[in-house]
Design an enzyme around this catalytic site. Structure first.
Site, PDB file in Angstrom:
ATOM      1  N   CYS A 189      41.473  35.713  33.944  1.00  2.00           N
ATOM      2  CA  CYS A 189      41.303  37.344  34.476  1.00  2.00           C
ATOM      3  C   CYS A 189      39.786  37.440  34.755  1.00  2.00           C
ATOM      4  O   CYS A 189      39.540  38.218  35.919  1.00  2.00           O
ATOM      5  CB  CYS A 189      41.577  37.942  33.227  1.00  2.00           C
ATOM      6  SG  CYS A 189      43.102  37.923  32.539  1.00  2.00           S
TER       7      CYS A 189
ATOM      8  N   CYS B 246      40.100  37.044  28.365  1.00  2.00           N
ATOM      9  CA  CYS B 246      40.958  35.983  29.180  1.00  2.00           C
ATOM     10  C   CYS B 246      40.047  35.238  30.354  1.00  2.00           C
ATOM     11  O   CYS B 246      39.835  36.297  31.276  1.00  2.00           O
ATOM     12  CB  CYS B 246      41.898  36.892  29.857  1.00  2.00           C
ATOM     13  SG  CYS B 246      42.815  35.916  31.189  1.00  2.00           S
TER      14      CYS B 246
END
Length: 123
Positions: free
Chosen positions: A33, A30
């Site tokens: 993230c 991600c």
């Protein structure tokens, strides 16, 4: 304090035995993230009285499912065993600092009253 890896085995113990726990639900694949990770890590070093935990949603799908995590990163805050905040999206540092201040300033007696009132309404 550095971040702590949270798993299904230790999540309950960590969130119940600490005053404030910030949880970052994330995954290695991600990009947001990975962008948020240094912000979260920096805050963990600045606020040594708070536990900063990370849940890898790929390694811990049970926890992601249990909390209905549909988008990552998602930040959850548990204070005195009560989830007081949960929202998806990476935060810039000033926003995370503001969230921490707001959580510290919460009147937990009032929060518990509200939780109890909501519980009695849904019964």
């Amino acid at each position: 304090m550095a971040t702590k890896t949270l798993t299904a085995a230790n999540f309950g113990e960590v969130t119940e035995n600490n005053d404030i726990v910030l949880v970052d639900f994330w995954a290695t694949w991600c990009p947001p993230c990975r962008t948020f990770a240094p912000v979260f890590e920096k805050a963990s070093e600045k606020h040594s009285d708070i536990v900063f935990g990370k849940v890898d949603t790929e390694a811990e799908p049970y926890l992601a499912e249990q909390f209905g995590i549909r988008s990552i990163p998602t930040v959850m805050v548990v204070r005195d065993g009560v989830i007081v905040y949960e929202q998806p999206g990476a935060m810039p540092e000033p926003m995370l600092e503001s969230l921490i201040k707001q959580v510290r300033d919460l009147d937990m007696d009032e929060v518990r009253k509200q939780v109890a009132a909501q519980g009695s309404q849904s019964s």
